[in-house]
Design a protein around this motif. Sequence first.
Motif, mmCIF file in Angstrom:
data_model
loop_
_atom_site.group_PDB
_atom_site.id
_atom_site.type_symbol
_atom_site.label_atom_id
_atom_site.label_comp_id
_atom_site.label_asym_id
_atom_site.label_seq_id
_atom_site.Cartn_x
_atom_site.Cartn_y
_atom_site.Cartn_z
ATOM 1 N N THR A 239 -64.380 28.662 -45.005
ATOM 2 C CA THR A 239 -62.949 28.954 -45.048
ATOM 3 C C THR A 239 -62.746 30.104 -46.016
ATOM 4 O OG1 THR A 239 -62.392 26.619 -44.695
ATOM 5 C CG2 THR A 239 -60.637 28.052 -45.503
ATOM 6 N N VAL B 164 -55.689 23.900 -53.146
ATOM 7 C CA VAL B 164 -56.129 24.111 -51.760
ATOM 8 C C VAL B 164 -57.632 24.359 -51.717
ATOM 9 C CG1 VAL B 164 -55.935 25.592 -49.723
ATOM 10 C CG2 VAL B 164 -53.886 24.933 -50.979
ATOM 11 N N ALA C 118 -60.311 22.146 -49.668
ATOM 12 C CA ALA C 118 -61.196 22.763 -48.673
ATOM 13 C C ALA C 118 -62.638 22.325 -48.899
ATOM 14 C CB ALA C 118 -61.086 24.283 -48.737
ATOM 15 N N THR D 290 -61.405 18.780 -46.314
ATOM 16 C CA THR D 290 -60.205 18.882 -45.487
ATOM 17 C C THR D 290 -60.440 19.905 -44.380
ATOM 18 O OG1 THR D 290 -58.817 18.359 -47.388
ATOM 19 C CG2 THR D 290 -57.723 19.391 -45.503
ATOM 20 N N TYR E 9 -59.654 22.795 -42.352
ATOM 21 C CA TYR E 9 -58.812 23.987 -42.387
ATOM 22 C C TYR E 9 -59.386 25.015 -41.409
ATOM 23 C CZ TYR E 9 -56.661 22.500 -46.848
ATOM 24 O OH TYR E 9 -55.984 21.835 -47.835
ATOM 25 N N LEU F 167 -57.440 31.096 -44.233
ATOM 26 C CA LEU F 167 -56.164 30.602 -44.734
ATOM 27 C C LEU F 167 -55.486 31.726 -45.514
ATOM 28 C CD1 LEU F 167 -56.731 27.005 -46.198
ATOM 29 C CD2 LEU F 167 -55.256 27.633 -44.285
ATOM 30 N N ASN G 153 -49.196 29.014 -44.012
ATOM 31 C CA ASN G 153 -50.450 28.289 -44.242
ATOM 32 C C ASN G 153 -50.452 27.519 -45.557
ATOM 33 O OD1 ASN G 153 -52.988 30.590 -42.879
ATOM 34 N ND2 ASN G 153 -51.512 29.280 -41.862
ATOM 35 N N ALA H 98 -51.248 23.699 -46.027
ATOM 36 C CA ALA H 98 -52.527 23.307 -46.635
ATOM 37 C C ALA H 98 -52.319 22.377 -47.826
ATOM 38 C CB ALA H 98 -53.295 24.555 -47.065
#
Length: 281
Positions: A133, A177, A181, A185, A187, A191, A260, A264
């Motif tokens: 990510t 965030v 990540a 999570t 994603y 992002l 986002n 997020a």
Amino acid sequence: MTYLVTGANGGFGGLALNFLKELVPQNKIYALVRSEEKGAALKEAGFNVRIGDYSTIDSMKSVLQGIDRLLFVSGAPGNRQAEHENVVKAAKEVGVSYIAYTSFADADHSTSELAADHIFTEKVIEESGIAHTFLRNNWYLENEMPIIGQALTSSKFVYAAEAGKVGWALRREYAEVAAKAVAGTTYPAILELSGEPITYAELAEALKVATGKDIEVIASDDQGFVDNLVAGGLPQPVAEMFLSFQHDIKNDQLDVYSDNFAEALGRPLASRVAALKELLK
């Protein structure tokens, strides 16, 4: 599953570690530092510590051995492309399965000099085949403390970015965030983490509300901007670096809108007034 956070002594890395320990078992979290001395406080706080840096692949292979998921906090400008490539190559060789990388707002469309190293790193990560990510962080509100601090001292909020807009948010919001990540999570691969883009004039108005102070807002030329920061105690070269950021902002390099970030986080970002109050506590 094991997790490693680089830049663990930095403001961002430290925040990310504290968020991460609420999401995964702390005994599975590793922190990268440059020396035993710099890792002492983290060890005392219950984190596993690994010693190394981005300068060689061998160093990073040793650091990343046995790590599944990596929060890769970008290094300092200078030799950053070579150093970042070392990290990614080492991650590939030792079998890291996922990288969350702190990148730059709208990196693949940006013409900012700040974006070049991030564009390079994103490409290297993509070519590695490692799941990832890209956390395209816009701008920390904390970055504006020299301007804000001088405004509170002199009652003059001086900026040189004209009508350029920035998607400011608090560093802790970006770090949360990042922790989510690397914790697992789901994603997307990119992002765009930007708050609502606003101008410096709007930020100054929020500062007035947050502090109750009567502050004059001055749209300055370049020299006036630098002189104001130097008068506030910033060294001339640092003030000139901040001027370069103003040029980027004037040229719309941080005027990036995305929903986002709130998605997020799972909640709205702090309002600009609330964020300033938190920053100035």
